[in-house]
Design a protein around this motif. Sequence first.
Motif, PDB file in Angstrom:
ATOM      1  N   ALA A   1       6.670   0.348 -20.371  1.00 19.87           N
ATOM      2  CA  ALA A   1       7.959   0.919 -19.964  1.00 19.87           C
ATOM      3  C   ALA A   1       7.805   2.402 -19.647  1.00 19.87           C
ATOM      4  O   ALA A   1       8.371   2.900 -18.658  1.00 19.87           O
TER       5      ALA A   1
ATOM      6  N   ARG B   1       4.664  -3.297 -24.609  1.00 16.90           N
ATOM      7  CA  ARG B   1       5.873  -3.215 -23.775  1.00 16.90           C
ATOM      8  C   ARG B   1       6.376  -1.786 -23.695  1.00 16.90           C
ATOM      9  O   ARG B   1       6.837  -1.335 -22.640  1.00 16.90           O
ATOM     10  N   SER B   2       6.294  -1.070 -24.828  1.00 17.93           N
ATOM     11  CA  SER B   2       6.742   0.318 -24.834  1.00 17.93           C
ATOM     12  C   SER B   2       5.865   1.176 -23.927  1.00 17.93           C
ATOM     13  O   SER B   2       6.371   2.005 -23.162  1.00 17.93           O
TER      14      SER B   2
END
Length: 231
Positions: free
Chosen positions: A121, A117-118
């Motif tokens: 993002a 997810r990081s």
Amino acid sequence: MAPRTTPPPRTGLLVIQPLKRRLCAECHAGPLQMLVLEEGAPRCLDCADLGHLVFLPRGDTALTRRSREESGLSAVVVRFNRRKGRYERQGVLVEEAGLARAEERCLADAEARRRRRSRDARRRALEDVRFAEAFATEILRLFPGCPADRARDIAAHASVRGSGRVGRSAAGRALSEVAVTSAVVASVRHLDTPYDHLLMSGVPRHEARRRIMAAVETRLRGWRAEVSEVG
């Protein structure tokens, strides 16, 4: 058809959470929170050699599956639902060490998902910056007289991810002239005319737009003109 009051067919070790007060037929301990039926007689978990297992309530499918994979011995826990007339699964009994290993596996997956997810993002943020820059460049191509800072502000506002604004439409992502111009018009309308004041004063939207149309066109004509070279 009468509701079934006997446990479902066994597909492995089965443990029951009784609705009524039950005592162990072997050691007479009780009332039992969980029991095993052996030849129709209730046995406590200790007498059934399951007392060393720990209860994992239902709800986390991945943890349940992995706990059973990591446990050499496990059992399904069920309880009878009177309203529905059937036994329903409540969780599982697993080895404590197996549960710990399963939790470590799930935590590792959670950490991997967090890292993904990081990364996603950061990738989206970079894409957004690049897209806003491209949008601003297109604004300045169509409206060379527009101040560069203003073009960047318009592009940033129009291209916010998930905003539903024109920059995020299919035409906006394609940097079509119509979409880019619409973003510039919207900015001029709100920032360079009394449009917002008219709306707050109760003027209908279409009438407010009619009143400020000339001012918008004047500003756009000025921005469309090439910037004269100094000297």
